[in-house]
Design an enzyme around this catalytic site. Sequence first.
Site, PDB file in Angstrom:
ATOM      1  N   HIS A  12      24.251  57.369  44.070  1.00 19.42           N
ATOM      2  CA  HIS A  12      25.600  57.170  44.613  1.00 19.42           C
ATOM      3  C   HIS A  12      26.150  55.777  44.313  1.00 19.42           C
ATOM      4  CE1 HIS A  12      28.929  57.840  47.582  1.00 19.42           C
ATOM      5  NE2 HIS A  12      28.724  59.099  47.210  1.00 19.42           N
TER       6      HIS A  12
ATOM      7  N   HIS B  84      26.295  64.681  41.320  1.00 18.45           N
ATOM      8  CA  HIS B  84      26.924  63.610  42.103  1.00 18.45           C
ATOM      9  C   HIS B  84      26.130  62.300  42.011  1.00 18.45           C
ATOM     10  CE1 HIS B  84      29.849  62.048  44.823  1.00 18.45           C
ATOM     11  NE2 HIS B  84      29.052  61.961  45.874  1.00 18.45           N
TER      12      HIS B  84
ATOM     13  N   ASP C  70      29.387  67.433  49.037  1.00 15.70           N
ATOM     14  CA  ASP C  70      28.769  66.319  48.321  1.00 15.70           C
ATOM     15  C   ASP C  70      27.483  65.862  49.007  1.00 15.70           C
ATOM     16  OD1 ASP C  70      30.934  66.318  46.652  1.00 15.70           O
ATOM     17  OD2 ASP C  70      31.502  64.244  47.009  1.00 15.70           O
TER      18      ASP C  70
ATOM     19  N   HIS D 286      30.660  67.047  53.565  1.00 19.74           N
ATOM     20  CA  HIS D 286      29.263  66.639  53.392  1.00 19.74           C
ATOM     21  C   HIS D 286      28.440  67.363  54.456  1.00 19.74           C
ATOM     22  CE1 HIS D 286      31.833  63.278  52.079  1.00 19.74           C
ATOM     23  NE2 HIS D 286      30.880  62.960  51.217  1.00 19.74           N
TER      24      HIS D 286
END
Length: 262
Positions: free
Chosen positions: A128, A124, A73, A218
Site C-alpha cells: 500500500h 492493490h 480494497d 474495505h
Amino acid sequence: MIRSLKRRAYGTSSRRAATAAAALVLAALTGCSSLNGVVSPAAARNEAVPAAAKRAFGLVDCKVAKCVALTFDGGPSKPTPDLLDVLKREKVPATFFLQGKGHTDTYPDTVRRMADEGHEIANHTWSHEDLTTLTPDGIRAEIEPVQHDIEKATGRAPTLMRPPGGATNDDVSKVMKDLGLAQILWSVTAKDYQTTDTELIEKRVLDQTERDGIILLHERYAGTIPAVPGIIAELRHRGYTFVTVSELLAPARPEPGKVYRP
C-alpha cells in the site's frame, strides 16, 4: 497528461503545489472530471471497437441496464469469508482489489474462493505504498508479487489494479502499461476506515451512488460488512444492477496503463 494525485504535500516551501494536489485528490474521490486523461465507464463502452464487442463479459448490458460496481480494497483478511457469504446469498458479484503483504500471502484459500464464486480479482499492491513516490523498479516491486500470489491461487493473473489513495502519474501509468494492468479509481467512498458506524457507511454509499458508479469499501473494517446487505437491498430497490468492473466497461476491454473513473 495525468497529474500526480497526492494526499498531502511536504515542506513549507510548496504551498501552491499542495493546494493543487489537494484539488486533484478531491476530484478523484468525488468523481469530478477535472483530471485529464481519465476514461469513464460510459465513454469506454461507447468507444469500444466492434471486435471487442464480441467478447463475453456476462449477461448484463450496461448500455441498457442501470449498473453499479461494488469493489473492496485491502483484502483478503479474516472477515472476508463473512462478506463472501453475504455476496453469495445475495447473488452479487464484486471486484476485489487485493493487497499482498499479510493478505494474499496469508489467505490463498480465500482468494481461490473469490475466483470460484465468480468475483473479479485485481491488484492493490504489496504494501500500500504511494506509487508516485517510487522509482519504476519500486513500482514493479509493489505489483509483481501480488500478481504472482493471485495467479498461483487462481490460475489467472489480474488485468486490473487500483493505486493506493488513487495516486497515479505518467510514470505509474507507463509501468502499468508494461505489466498489462488498467488502473481503476472510484466515484463512491464511505471512508469506512474512519468509522465503525454501519448506518453512516450505508448512508454515505447511498447518497453518492449514481449510474455507472464504482463503490469503494474495505471489508476488514468492523462497520463495513454489516452495511453491505442494506446497501445491496436499497440499490436494487432503486433499480441498480450489480456488475464487476470489467462488466461495467464492456464491451470495451480495459486498456493497460489507462485510468478509469466514473
